[in-house]
Design a protein around this motif. Sequence first.
Motif, PDB file in Angstrom:
ATOM      1  N   GLY A   1       0.797  -1.171  -0.161  1.00 42.51           N
ATOM      2  CA  GLY A   1      -0.085  -0.185  -0.011  1.00 42.51           C
ATOM      3  C   GLY A   1       0.713   1.227   0.075  1.00 42.51           C
ATOM      4  O   GLY A   1       0.498   2.307  -0.832  1.00 42.51           O
ATOM      5  N   ALA A   2       2.127   1.370   0.872  1.00 43.18           N
ATOM      6  CA  ALA A   2       2.786   2.495   0.693  1.00 43.18           C
ATOM      7  C   ALA A   2       3.323   2.639  -0.481  1.00 43.18           C
ATOM      8  O   ALA A   2       3.481   3.777  -0.962  1.00 43.18           O
ATOM      9  CB  ALA A   2       4.024   2.100   2.007  1.00 43.18           C
ATOM     10  N   GLY A   3       3.939   1.522  -1.224  1.00 44.24           N
ATOM     11  CA  GLY A   3       4.434   1.754  -2.816  1.00 44.24           C
ATOM     12  C   GLY A   3       3.387   2.375  -3.636  1.00 44.24           C
ATOM     13  O   GLY A   3       3.813   3.274  -4.434  1.00 44.24           O
ATOM     14  N   ALA A   4       2.251   1.955  -3.333  1.00 43.20           N
ATOM     15  CA  ALA A   4       1.276   2.273  -4.262  1.00 43.20           C
ATOM     16  C   ALA A   4       0.851   3.825  -4.227  1.00 43.20           C
ATOM     17  O   ALA A   4       0.644   4.632  -5.082  1.00 43.20           O
ATOM     18  CB  ALA A   4      -0.101   1.593  -4.299  1.00 43.20           C
ATOM     19  N   VAL A   5       0.771   4.085  -2.833  1.00 43.25           N
ATOM     20  CA  VAL A   5       0.311   5.740  -2.632  1.00 43.25           C
ATOM     21  C   VAL A   5       1.660   6.452  -2.905  1.00 43.25           C
ATOM     22  O   VAL A   5       1.268   7.455  -3.460  1.00 43.25           O
ATOM     23  CB  VAL A   5       0.130   5.738  -0.945  1.00 43.25           C
ATOM     24  N   ALA A   6       2.926   5.954  -2.438  1.00 39.93           N
ATOM     25  CA  ALA A   6       3.944   6.948  -3.016  1.00 39.93           C
ATOM     26  C   ALA A   6       3.980   7.131  -4.604  1.00 39.93           C
ATOM     27  O   ALA A   6       4.404   7.965  -4.910  1.00 39.93           O
ATOM     28  CB  ALA A   6       5.140   6.149  -2.449  1.00 39.93           C
ATOM     29  N   ALA A   7       3.925   5.880  -5.414  1.00 44.35           N
ATOM     30  CA  ALA A   7       3.982   5.922  -6.638  1.00 44.35           C
ATOM     31  C   ALA A   7       2.806   6.921  -7.186  1.00 44.35           C
ATOM     32  O   ALA A   7       3.155   7.643  -8.275  1.00 44.35           O
ATOM     33  CB  ALA A   7       3.456   4.513  -7.176  1.00 44.35           C
ATOM     34  N   TRP A   8       1.665   6.898  -6.692  1.00 38.17           N
ATOM     35  CA  TRP A   8       0.635   7.757  -7.114  1.00 38.17           C
ATOM     36  C   TRP A   8       1.112   9.286  -7.099  1.00 38.17           C
ATOM     37  O   TRP A   8       0.581  10.033  -7.718  1.00 38.17           O
ATOM     38  CB  TRP A   8      -0.845   7.368  -6.496  1.00 38.17           C
ATOM     39  N   GLU A   9       1.343   9.421  -5.924  1.00 39.99           N
ATOM     40  CA  GLU A   9       1.913  10.829  -5.586  1.00 39.99           C
ATOM     41  C   GLU A   9       2.849  11.537  -6.344  1.00 39.99           C
ATOM     42  O   GLU A   9       2.799  12.235  -6.845  1.00 39.99           O
ATOM     43  CB  GLU A   9       2.373  10.754  -3.970  1.00 39.99           C
ATOM     44  N   GLN A  10       3.852  10.319  -6.628  1.00 41.32           N
ATOM     45  CA  GLN A  10       5.064  11.037  -7.673  1.00 41.32           C
ATOM     46  C   GLN A  10       4.535  10.957  -8.853  1.00 41.32           C
ATOM     47  O   GLN A  10       5.035  12.016  -9.438  1.00 41.32           O
ATOM     48  CB  GLN A  10       6.105   9.841  -7.634  1.00 41.32           C
ATOM     49  N   GLU A  11       3.717  10.256  -9.408  1.00 41.00           N
ATOM     50  CA  GLU A  11       3.169  10.284 -10.759  1.00 41.00           C
ATOM     51  C   GLU A  11       2.367  11.300 -11.014  1.00 41.00           C
ATOM     52  O   GLU A  11       2.563  12.229 -11.921  1.00 41.00           O
ATOM     53  CB  GLU A  11       2.515   9.035 -11.118  1.00 41.00           C
ATOM     54  N   ARG A  12       1.540  11.668  -9.967  1.00 41.28           N
ATOM     55  CA  ARG A  12       0.454  12.988 -10.105  1.00 41.28           C
ATOM     56  C   ARG A  12       1.252  14.097  -9.481  1.00 41.28           C
ATOM     57  O   ARG A  12       0.699  15.190  -9.632  1.00 41.28           O
ATOM     58  CB  ARG A  12      -0.840  12.602  -9.204  1.00 41.28           C
ATOM     59  N   ARG A  13       2.285  13.850  -8.901  1.00 37.18           N
ATOM     60  CA  ARG A  13       2.788  15.273  -7.993  1.00 37.18           C
ATOM     61  C   ARG A  13       2.093  15.981  -7.361  1.00 37.18           C
ATOM     62  O   ARG A  13       1.686  17.505  -7.074  1.00 37.18           O
ATOM     63  CB  ARG A  13       3.421  16.179  -8.987  1.00 37.18           C
ATOM     64  N   GLU A  14       1.138  15.195  -6.739  1.00 35.01           N
ATOM     65  CA  GLU A  14       0.148  15.962  -5.826  1.00 35.01           C
ATOM     66  C   GLU A  14       0.096  14.989  -4.591  1.00 35.01           C
ATOM     67  O   GLU A  14      -0.285  13.800  -4.322  1.00 35.01           O
ATOM     68  CB  GLU A  14      -1.476  15.459  -6.338  1.00 35.01           C
ATOM     69  N   ASP A  15       0.688  15.862  -3.358  1.00 36.07           N
ATOM     70  CA  ASP A  15       0.789  15.084  -2.016  1.00 36.07           C
ATOM     71  C   ASP A  15      -0.358  15.115  -0.885  1.00 36.07           C
ATOM     72  O   ASP A  15      -0.046  14.859   0.014  1.00 36.07           O
ATOM     73  CB  ASP A  15       2.120  15.766  -1.476  1.00 36.07           C
ATOM     74  N   LEU A  18      -0.077  12.106   2.101  1.00 41.09           N
ATOM     75  CA  LEU A  18       0.096  10.849   1.352  1.00 41.09           C
ATOM     76  C   LEU A  18       1.779  10.508   1.869  1.00 41.09           C
ATOM     77  O   LEU A  18       2.163   9.345   1.965  1.00 41.09           O
ATOM     78  CB  LEU A  18       0.262  10.973  -0.189  1.00 41.09           C
ATOM     79  N   ALA A  19       2.664  11.518   1.800  1.00 37.72           N
ATOM     80  CA  ALA A  19       3.913  11.295   2.453  1.00 37.72           C
ATOM     81  C   ALA A  19       3.810  10.712   3.715  1.00 37.72           C
ATOM     82  O   ALA A  19       4.697   9.851   3.951  1.00 37.72           O
ATOM     83  CB  ALA A  19       4.763  12.441   2.270  1.00 37.72           C
ATOM     84  N   GLY A  20       3.140  11.286   4.536  1.00 40.43           N
ATOM     85  CA  GLY A  20       3.069  10.911   5.982  1.00 40.43           C
ATOM     86  C   GLY A  20       2.579   9.335   6.014  1.00 40.43           C
ATOM     87  O   GLY A  20       2.996   8.677   6.940  1.00 40.43           O
ATOM     88  N   LEU A  21       1.435   9.114   5.267  1.00 36.28           N
ATOM     89  CA  LEU A  21       0.940   7.816   5.411  1.00 36.28           C
ATOM     90  C   LEU A  21       1.935   6.687   4.727  1.00 36.28           C
ATOM     91  O   LEU A  21       2.098   5.776   5.445  1.00 36.28           O
ATOM     92  CB  LEU A  21      -0.462   7.668   4.432  1.00 36.28           C
ATOM     93  N   THR A  22       2.668   6.951   3.907  1.00 32.21           N
ATOM     94  CA  THR A  22       3.591   6.112   3.198  1.00 32.21           C
ATOM     95  C   THR A  22       4.804   6.073   4.359  1.00 32.21           C
ATOM     96  O   THR A  22       5.183   4.714   4.561  1.00 32.21           O
ATOM     97  CB  THR A  22       4.404   6.840   2.092  1.00 32.21           C
ATOM     98  N   ARG A  23       5.011   7.149   5.065  1.00 33.40           N
ATOM     99  CA  ARG A  23       6.232   6.863   6.008  1.00 33.40           C
ATOM    100  C   ARG A  23       5.427   6.251   7.350  1.00 33.40           C
ATOM    101  O   ARG A  23       6.185   4.941   7.808  1.00 33.40           O
ATOM    102  CB  ARG A  23       6.565   8.211   6.414  1.00 33.40           C
TER     103      ARG A  23
END
Length: 176
Positions: free
Chosen positions: A115-129, A136-141
Amino acid sequence: MTNTGASDARDRDTDGRARNARPRDGLGRPLPYGAEGVPRQAEGVVRTPDRTVAEAQALLAAGKPFHAHEVFEDAWKSGPRAERALWRGLAQLAVGLTHAARGNAVGGARLLRRGAGAVAAWEQERREDRPYGLDLAGLTRWARELAERVERGAEQGAGPVDPVAEAPRLGWEEVR
């Protein structure tokens, strides 16, 4: 839904689709028929993203990550295609916490990382944190740190995690 009690009978909805009508506990584990469980989340509910986040947060805070997973799953299945990976990742985080709270350290850690990988990938692709106020960064962490602690705890013979104490805060200002 009906069930005849026979071992080969299946619960079915009005359209004849198989549905498990057994009551469930707060972590989504099936209980015996007739036992008192917690109310289940209705399936297939279309919510606004803000309502999805609010309902999931309330369920997480109440120690019901399995039920939060179902709320995120509804968003994943009914939301815009461009957001499905985000909601699926959030559902994986919730079900990862569910497994860790049930004492399944391996499955819990694996799903938290996925889940962390998916959320981080979505955030990085969309550049929407901060979509819908989500950190999203906090949830990934949070998910990666919890996965590490769950694995270390399992190696040391620790039991399940407390789903209330370990529940993430979804909102930007609220994430630990």
